[in-house]
Design an enzyme around this catalytic site. Structure first.
Site, PDB file in Angstrom:
ATOM      1  N   ARG A   1      18.282 -25.847 -56.686  1.00 13.23           N
ATOM      2  CA  ARG A   1      17.800 -25.552 -58.032  1.00 13.23           C
ATOM      3  C   ARG A   1      18.595 -24.429 -58.678  1.00 13.23           C
ATOM      4  O   ARG A   1      18.975 -24.507 -59.834  1.00 13.23           O
ATOM      5  CB  ARG A   1      16.319 -25.144 -57.993  1.00 13.23           C
ATOM      6  CG  ARG A   1      15.399 -26.240 -57.542  1.00 13.23           C
ATOM      7  CD  ARG A   1      14.008 -25.715 -57.347  1.00 13.23           C
ATOM      8  NE  ARG A   1      14.051 -24.716 -56.263  1.00 13.23           N
ATOM      9  CZ  ARG A   1      13.011 -24.126 -55.735  1.00 13.23           C
ATOM     10  NH1 ARG A   1      11.818 -24.371 -56.195  1.00 13.23           N
ATOM     11  NH2 ARG A   1      13.135 -23.256 -54.760  1.00 13.23           N
TER      12      ARG A   1
ATOM     13  N   SER B   1       6.850 -26.365 -54.965  1.00 10.58           N
ATOM     14  CA  SER B   1       5.488 -26.649 -54.506  1.00 10.58           C
ATOM     15  C   SER B   1       4.593 -25.436 -54.653  1.00 10.58           C
ATOM     16  O   SER B   1       3.427 -25.551 -55.034  1.00 10.58           O
ATOM     17  CB  SER B   1       5.510 -27.096 -53.033  1.00 10.58           C
ATOM     18  OG  SER B   1       6.168 -28.326 -52.898  1.00 10.58           O
TER      19      SER B   1
ATOM     20  N   HIS C   1      11.197 -33.087 -55.834  1.00 14.22           N
ATOM     21  CA  HIS C   1      11.435 -33.688 -54.516  1.00 14.22           C
ATOM     22  C   HIS C   1      11.711 -35.186 -54.658  1.00 14.22           C
ATOM     23  O   HIS C   1      12.648 -35.725 -54.067  1.00 14.22           O
ATOM     24  CB  HIS C   1      10.207 -33.545 -53.609  1.00 14.22           C
ATOM     25  CG  HIS C   1       9.878 -32.167 -53.172  1.00 14.22           C
ATOM     26  ND1 HIS C   1       8.603 -31.650 -53.294  1.00 14.22           N
ATOM     27  CD2 HIS C   1      10.623 -31.193 -52.598  1.00 14.22           C
ATOM     28  CE1 HIS C   1       8.577 -30.426 -52.802  1.00 14.22           C
ATOM     29  NE2 HIS C   1       9.804 -30.108 -52.383  1.00 14.22           N
TER      30      HIS C   1
ATOM     31  N   LYS D   1       2.280 -21.875 -40.887  1.00 16.25           N
ATOM     32  CA  LYS D   1       2.071 -21.840 -42.331  1.00 16.25           C
ATOM     33  C   LYS D   1       0.729 -22.508 -42.667  1.00 16.25           C
ATOM     34  O   LYS D   1       0.408 -23.571 -42.146  1.00 16.25           O
ATOM     35  CB  LYS D   1       3.225 -22.604 -43.002  1.00 16.25           C
ATOM     36  CG  LYS D   1       3.312 -22.428 -44.480  1.00 16.25           C
ATOM     37  CD  LYS D   1       4.581 -23.087 -44.996  1.00 16.25           C
ATOM     38  CE  LYS D   1       4.710 -22.945 -46.482  1.00 16.25           C
ATOM     39  NZ  LYS D   1       5.903 -23.601 -46.995  1.00 16.25           N
TER      40      LYS D   1
END
Length: 158
Positions: free
Chosen positions: A90, A127, A17, A41
């Site tokens: 990614r 993460s 990040h 979440k």
């Protein structure tokens, strides 16, 4: 002024990040790091904790601002006069998902999305993976900023 937003949950922020934020800060006059408030979440860190950490680890970039948002990212962009979103990519599956979101966001609001390939050093990093490794006592130093490593260690003691 050329402004962009780097959105995410950042729970926790990783070096991947931080790399995207730093590279964006070199290219744009202002980078707004937008931390998503997602009440659905279960996060390891509160939104305010994530904002504090982001402000600390990006302090060397005077053109980076950290804000929180709830709802649609494109609404946040319109309210803050931000014409573009920067997303790190990614792998191909990231691109597949993010392309659909980019097209939908453009259709809804005219906000552009710019894709930035992740530094290969961080292409495996997320993460979720960092939290999983840390939960099982694995070493995440080098994957996250030192402050995040310290906070993860403290939070997951137990």
């Amino acid at each position: 002024m050329r402004r962009v937003v780097c959105p995410g949950s950042f729970d926790p922020i990783t070096n991947g990040h931080l790399d995207i934020i730093a590279r964006s800060a070199r290219l744009y006059d202002e980078v707004v790091v937008a931390v998503l408030i997602n009440i659905e979440k279960r996060s390891l860190f509160t939104v305010d904790e994530r904002i504090d950490v982001l402000q600390t680890v990006t302090k060397e970039y005077p053109n980076v601002k950290v804000r929180k948002f709830h709802g649609l990212l494109v609404d946040f962009c319109k309210e803050n006069d931000i014409p573009a979103i920067v997303k790190g990519i990614r792998v191909v599956s990231d691109f597949d998902y993010e392309l659909q979101m980019a097209q939908l966001n453009y259709r809804l609001s005219g906000v552009e999305t710019l894709f930035m390939p992740t530094n290969p050093e961080y292409s495996f990093l997320s993460s979720s993976r960092v939290k999983e490794i840390a939960r099982y006592g694995g070493d995440v130093s080098g994957l996250v900023p030192d402050l995040v490593h310290q906070l993860l260690t403290e939070r997951l003691k137990g």
